[in-house]
Design a protein around this motif. Structure first.
Motif, PDB file in Angstrom:
ATOM      1  N   SER A 170      87.200-102.952  62.513  1.00  0.00           N
ATOM      2  CA  SER A 170      88.184-102.814  63.588  1.00  0.00           C
ATOM      3  C   SER A 170      87.565-102.859  64.980  1.00  0.00           C
ATOM      4  O   SER A 170      88.176-103.378  65.923  1.00  0.00           O
ATOM      5  CB  SER A 170      88.947-101.482  63.431  1.00  0.00           C
ATOM      6  OG  SER A 170      89.645-101.433  62.217  1.00  0.00           O
ATOM      7  N   PHE A 171      86.387-102.309  65.125  1.00  0.00           N
ATOM      8  CA  PHE A 171      85.723-102.251  66.425  1.00  0.00           C
ATOM      9  C   PHE A 171      84.231-102.038  66.191  1.00  0.00           C
ATOM     10  O   PHE A 171      83.793-101.827  65.063  1.00  0.00           O
ATOM     11  CB  PHE A 171      86.294-101.123  67.292  1.00  0.00           C
ATOM     12  CG  PHE A 171      85.939 -99.738  66.819  1.00  0.00           C
ATOM     13  CD1 PHE A 171      84.941 -99.013  67.449  1.00  0.00           C
ATOM     14  CD2 PHE A 171      86.595 -99.149  65.736  1.00  0.00           C
ATOM     15  CE1 PHE A 171      84.601 -97.737  67.014  1.00  0.00           C
ATOM     16  CE2 PHE A 171      86.271 -97.878  65.304  1.00  0.00           C
ATOM     17  CZ  PHE A 171      85.270 -97.171  65.939  1.00  0.00           C
ATOM     18  N   LEU A 172      83.443-102.103  67.257  1.00  0.00           N
ATOM     19  CA  LEU A 172      81.993-101.928  67.151  1.00  0.00           C
ATOM     20  C   LEU A 172      81.641-100.507  67.594  1.00  0.00           C
ATOM     21  O   LEU A 172      81.634-100.215  68.792  1.00  0.00           O
ATOM     22  CB  LEU A 172      81.273-102.956  68.026  1.00  0.00           C
ATOM     23  CG  LEU A 172      79.807-103.223  67.701  1.00  0.00           C
ATOM     24  CD1 LEU A 172      79.671-103.865  66.326  1.00  0.00           C
ATOM     25  CD2 LEU A 172      79.193-104.130  68.763  1.00  0.00           C
ATOM     26  N   PRO A 173      81.377 -99.595  66.661  1.00  0.00           N
ATOM     27  CA  PRO A 173      81.131 -98.191  67.042  1.00  0.00           C
ATOM     28  C   PRO A 173      79.864 -98.018  67.887  1.00  0.00           C
ATOM     29  O   PRO A 173      78.895 -98.784  67.754  1.00  0.00           O
ATOM     30  CB  PRO A 173      80.982 -97.486  65.687  1.00  0.00           C
ATOM     31  CG  PRO A 173      81.654 -98.392  64.697  1.00  0.00           C
ATOM     32  CD  PRO A 173      81.384 -99.776  65.212  1.00  0.00           C
ATOM     33  N   GLN A 174      79.895 -97.007  68.729  1.00  0.00           N
ATOM     34  CA  GLN A 174      78.705 -96.638  69.499  1.00  0.00           C
ATOM     35  C   GLN A 174      77.896 -95.648  68.659  1.00  0.00           C
ATOM     36  O   GLN A 174      78.344 -94.537  68.359  1.00  0.00           O
ATOM     37  CB  GLN A 174      79.093 -96.022  70.841  1.00  0.00           C
ATOM     38  CG  GLN A 174      77.964 -95.993  71.862  1.00  0.00           C
ATOM     39  CD  GLN A 174      77.108 -94.746  71.757  1.00  0.00           C
ATOM     40  OE1 GLN A 174      77.621 -93.642  71.697  1.00  0.00           O
ATOM     41  NE2 GLN A 174      75.804 -94.917  71.743  1.00  0.00           N
TER      42      GLN A 174
ATOM     43  N   PRO B  91      89.385 -95.835  64.335  1.00  0.00           N
ATOM     44  CA  PRO B  91      90.045 -97.118  64.639  1.00  0.00           C
ATOM     45  C   PRO B  91      91.411 -96.941  65.293  1.00  0.00           C
ATOM     46  O   PRO B  91      91.756 -97.692  66.212  1.00  0.00           O
ATOM     47  CB  PRO B  91      90.161 -97.788  63.263  1.00  0.00           C
ATOM     48  CG  PRO B  91      89.053 -97.199  62.455  1.00  0.00           C
ATOM     49  CD  PRO B  91      88.976 -95.768  62.915  1.00  0.00           C
ATOM     50  N   ALA B  92      92.176 -95.961  64.834  1.00  0.00           N
ATOM     51  CA  ALA B  92      93.498 -95.742  65.417  1.00  0.00           C
ATOM     52  C   ALA B  92      93.379 -95.304  66.867  1.00  0.00           C
ATOM     53  O   ALA B  92      94.157 -95.756  67.728  1.00  0.00           O
ATOM     54  CB  ALA B  92      94.271 -94.706  64.612  1.00  0.00           C
TER      55      ALA B  92
ATOM     56  N   ASP C  15      95.006 -97.246  69.902  1.00  0.00           N
ATOM     57  CA  ASP C  15      96.087 -96.595  70.651  1.00  0.00           C
ATOM     58  C   ASP C  15      95.698 -96.356  72.108  1.00  0.00           C
ATOM     59  O   ASP C  15      96.562 -96.389  72.997  1.00  0.00           O
ATOM     60  CB  ASP C  15      96.453 -95.262  69.996  1.00  0.00           C
ATOM     61  CG  ASP C  15      97.096 -95.439  68.633  1.00  0.00           C
ATOM     62  OD1 ASP C  15      97.505 -96.565  68.307  1.00  0.00           O
ATOM     63  OD2 ASP C  15      97.167 -94.447  67.882  1.00  0.00           O
ATOM     64  N   ALA C  16      94.413 -96.076  72.348  1.00  0.00           N
ATOM     65  CA  ALA C  16      93.957 -95.747  73.698  1.00  0.00           C
ATOM     66  C   ALA C  16      93.480 -96.961  74.482  1.00  0.00           C
ATOM     67  O   ALA C  16      93.195 -96.847  75.677  1.00  0.00           O
ATOM     68  CB  ALA C  16      92.839 -94.702  73.623  1.00  0.00           C
ATOM     69  N   GLY C  17      93.366 -98.106  73.830  1.00  0.00           N
ATOM     70  CA  GLY C  17      92.894 -99.290  74.528  1.00  0.00           C
ATOM     71  C   GLY C  17      91.419 -99.230  74.881  1.00  0.00           C
ATOM     72  O   GLY C  17      90.977 -99.803  75.883  1.00  0.00           O
ATOM     73  N   LEU C  18      90.632 -98.523  74.056  1.00  0.00           N
ATOM     74  CA  LEU C  18      89.201 -98.382  74.314  1.00  0.00           C
ATOM     75  C   LEU C  18      88.406 -99.538  73.706  1.00  0.00           C
ATOM     76  O   LEU C  18      88.893-100.265  72.831  1.00  0.00           O
ATOM     77  CB  LEU C  18      88.690 -97.065  73.740  1.00  0.00           C
ATOM     78  CG  LEU C  18      89.382 -95.787  74.214  1.00  0.00           C
ATOM     79  CD1 LEU C  18      88.704 -94.555  73.622  1.00  0.00           C
ATOM     80  CD2 LEU C  18      89.406 -95.705  75.736  1.00  0.00           C
ATOM     81  N   THR C  19      87.175 -99.677  74.174  1.00  0.00           N
ATOM     82  CA  THR C  19      86.262-100.656  73.583  1.00  0.00           C
ATOM     83  C   THR C  19      85.618-100.088  72.334  1.00  0.00           C
ATOM     84  O   THR C  19      85.474-100.774  71.320  1.00  0.00           O
ATOM     85  CB  THR C  19      85.159-101.034  74.590  1.00  0.00           C
ATOM     86  OG1 THR C  19      85.724-101.275  75.880  1.00  0.00           O
ATOM     87  CG2 THR C  19      84.402-102.265  74.118  1.00  0.00           C
ATOM     88  N   THR C  20      85.250 -98.811  72.400  1.00  0.00           N
ATOM     89  CA  THR C  20      84.531 -98.179  71.309  1.00  0.00           C
ATOM     90  C   THR C  20      84.601 -96.665  71.457  1.00  0.00           C
ATOM     91  O   THR C  20      85.080 -96.161  72.475  1.00  0.00           O
ATOM     92  CB  THR C  20      83.056 -98.649  71.279  1.00  0.00           C
ATOM     93  OG1 THR C  20      82.406 -98.126  70.117  1.00  0.00           O
ATOM     94  CG2 THR C  20      82.307 -98.207  72.528  1.00  0.00           C
ATOM     95  N   VAL C  21      84.124 -95.965  70.432  1.00  0.00           N
ATOM     96  CA  VAL C  21      83.997 -94.507  70.489  1.00  0.00           C
ATOM     97  C   VAL C  21      82.668 -94.101  69.872  1.00  0.00           C
ATOM     98  O   VAL C  21      82.012 -94.864  69.160  1.00  0.00           O
ATOM     99  CB  VAL C  21      85.152 -93.787  69.737  1.00  0.00           C
ATOM    100  CG1 VAL C  21      86.478 -94.029  70.423  1.00  0.00           C
ATOM    101  CG2 VAL C  21      85.201 -94.196  68.274  1.00  0.00           C
ATOM    102  N   THR C  22      82.273 -92.869  70.138  1.00  0.00           N
ATOM    103  CA  THR C  22      81.029 -92.315  69.611  1.00  0.00           C
ATOM    104  C   THR C  22      81.148 -92.086  68.110  1.00  0.00           C
ATOM    105  O   THR C  22      82.089 -91.454  67.643  1.00  0.00           O
ATOM    106  CB  THR C  22      80.715 -90.984  70.306  1.00  0.00           C
ATOM    107  OG1 THR C  22      81.884 -90.148  70.258  1.00  0.00           O
ATOM    108  CG2 THR C  22      80.333 -91.196  71.763  1.00  0.00           C
ATOM    109  N   GLN C  23      80.153 -92.563  67.350  1.00  0.00           N
ATOM    110  CA  GLN C  23      80.216 -92.484  65.892  1.00  0.00           C
ATOM    111  C   GLN C  23      79.509 -91.211  65.418  1.00  0.00           C
ATOM    112  O   GLN C  23      78.388 -91.251  64.873  1.00  0.00           O
ATOM    113  CB  GLN C  23      79.563 -93.727  65.287  1.00  0.00           C
ATOM    114  CG  GLN C  23      80.300 -94.369  64.139  1.00  0.00           C
ATOM    115  CD  GLN C  23      80.459 -93.524  62.888  1.00  0.00           C
ATOM    116  OE1 GLN C  23      80.591 -92.309  62.920  1.00  0.00           O
ATOM    117  NE2 GLN C  23      80.447 -94.193  61.749  1.00  0.00           N
ATOM    118  N   TYR C  24      80.175 -90.079  65.594  1.00  0.00           N
ATOM    119  CA  TYR C  24      79.593 -88.795  65.214  1.00  0.00           C
ATOM    120  C   TYR C  24      79.473 -88.634  63.699  1.00  0.00           C
ATOM    121  O   TYR C  24      78.582 -87.928  63.225  1.00  0.00           O
ATOM    122  CB  TYR C  24      80.408 -87.643  65.805  1.00  0.00           C
ATOM    123  CG  TYR C  24      79.884 -87.159  67.128  1.00  0.00           C
ATOM    124  CD1 TYR C  24      78.889 -86.188  67.188  1.00  0.00           C
ATOM    125  CD2 TYR C  24      80.367 -87.674  68.320  1.00  0.00           C
ATOM    126  CE1 TYR C  24      78.396 -85.735  68.405  1.00  0.00           C
ATOM    127  CE2 TYR C  24      79.883 -87.232  69.545  1.00  0.00           C
ATOM    128  CZ  TYR C  24      78.900 -86.264  69.578  1.00  0.00           C
ATOM    129  OH  TYR C  24      78.399 -85.821  70.785  1.00  0.00           O
TER     130      TYR C  24
END
Length: 394
Positions: free
Chosen positions: A247-251, A202-203, A207-216
């Protein structure tokens, strides 16, 4: 956008049979071969195409030579434009892979624009994580951000929906924040998917202004729990996932171009259960091409060690082996269930019961609820929402 997206994830150079390790390869419009698979992806239930590198590179695509040119082993701009149009006609989004942490050592910038390249104290271009063929960009130089913004805008204007940001974790969050804010000013709906392995998801997104990140974390827990028959690990990961989702919708995924195939890790029967788990948790899921057919493949840490997990697709879906039909049906059933209950993508999830071989969780959204039970003794996953029941496995 993400809450409605289910991605079919394809490594193009492998899927269309491009030569990988012959220098610059054999020019040919191979990208057109993917067109035969678009209806297959739609019928599977996917409405997005997540592509690994398509830009000119030396070998595997992550050693970029030119961000503005389609790799000649795949074709040219017209071939990519055609694929984008074919996807648009089917209501599919396209996300491209942006390798903006490093470039090929042969990239013209290394000699012509050394200011764009990171250097060691001795003045030698800095290799990324010991890979001598790859050199890092200097993300402290504003000119690098300017170039990335321009590259992203160039292809967004051609009709893509967003970017997968390769090894996003290795690039300063402030760099991404600058780039994503500037790109979003012109293209506010852009998807920015960062490759992040571990850490504070989430941080980093914030901080990076991303939509999502890979949920490893979830990926690891799914295959490891199924392999070891230890659903306590998956329960813990689902609780972590629930916190991320606030916080966001993980990929989410159970396979990609960098990992051993799920069927090779847990066997075909439990690979079908993994598909059900993926579709019965919140997130923006992707299906790595071939996983829905039970493809096997082991990633090895050696030259050519990715080849098994980045295979050639047959000329068309009609040429697939019938052996993949059962797991393909499991994927279709699970994706169909999710499509009929779209609130699952962004619902709140909580674990309701746990044991080594049996795990239950509930997803809720307003007055709607879905109860899921994974039973490894019975070899089944059962989900109940409203008046519909989904059963995967024996």
């Amino acid at each position: 956008m993400l809450e409605h997206a289910i991605w079919w994830h394809v490594y193009p150079l492998g899927a269309v049979g491009a030569p990988i390790r012959t220098e610059h390869g054999d020019p040919a419009p191979r990208l057109r071969r993917l067109e035969a698979w678009l209806d297959y992806a739609v019928e599977l239930g996917c409405n997005g195409l997540l592509l690994n590198p398509v830009f000119a590179s030396v070998s595997h695509g992550y050693d970029t030579l030119d961000y503005y040119r389609v790799d000649p082993r795949l074709g040219d701009d017209a071939d990519l434009d055609r694929l984008i149009a074919q996807c648009r006609d089917r209501g599919m989004l396209i996300v491209l892979d942006g390798v903006f942490n490093h470039v090929a050592r042969e990239h013209p910038w290394v000699l012509a624009r050394p200011d764009l390249i990171a250097h060691d104290d001795d003045g030698v271009p800095r290799a990324w994580e010991g890979h001598d063929s790859l050199v890092e960009l200097d993300h402290a130089n504003p000119a690098v951000a300017d170039l990335v913004v321009d590259i992203m805008g160039h292809w967004l204007r051609r009709g893509i929906a967003g970017w997968r940001l390769d090894v996003a974790y290795a690039v300063p969050a402030a760099f991404w924040r600058d780039v994503t804010s500037r790109v979003s000013a012109e293209f506010p709906e852009t998807v920015f998917l960062g490759e992040v392995i571990h850490g504070d998801y989430p941080a980093f997104v914030a901080d990076a202004g991303l939509t999502t990140v890979t949920q490893y974390e979830l990926w690891k827990a799914i295959w490891s729990s199924l392999k070891d028959t230890n659903l306590w690990e998956l329960a813990h990961a689902i609780e972590r996932h629930a916190a991320f989702c606030r916080s966001f919708l993980p990929q989410t995924f159970v396979g990609n171009h960098d990992v051993t195939r799920i069927a090779s890790l847990v066997g075909s029967a439990r690979a079908a259960l993994a598909a059900g788990i993926l579709m019965l948790l919140p997130g923006s899921p992707s299906v790595y091409y071939g996983d829905e057919q039970g493809y096997a493949g082991i990633k090895r840490d050696e030259l050519g060690g990715d080849d098994d997990v980045r295979p050639l697709l047959p000329p068309s879906p009609a040429d697939l082996s019938p052996l993949g039909a059962p797991i393909h049906q499991a994927y279709r059933d699970a994706i169909g269930f999710r499509r009929r209950h779209p609130w699952l993508a962004s619902g709140a999830v909580e674990v309701t019961a746990r044991a080594n071989e049996r795990l239950a969780w509930r997803i809720t959204a307003g007055e709607q609820a879905c109860d899921v039970v994974l039973d490894l003794t019975a070899g089944t996953l059962v989900a109940v929402a409203a008046d519909e029941t989904l059963t995967i496995g024996a």
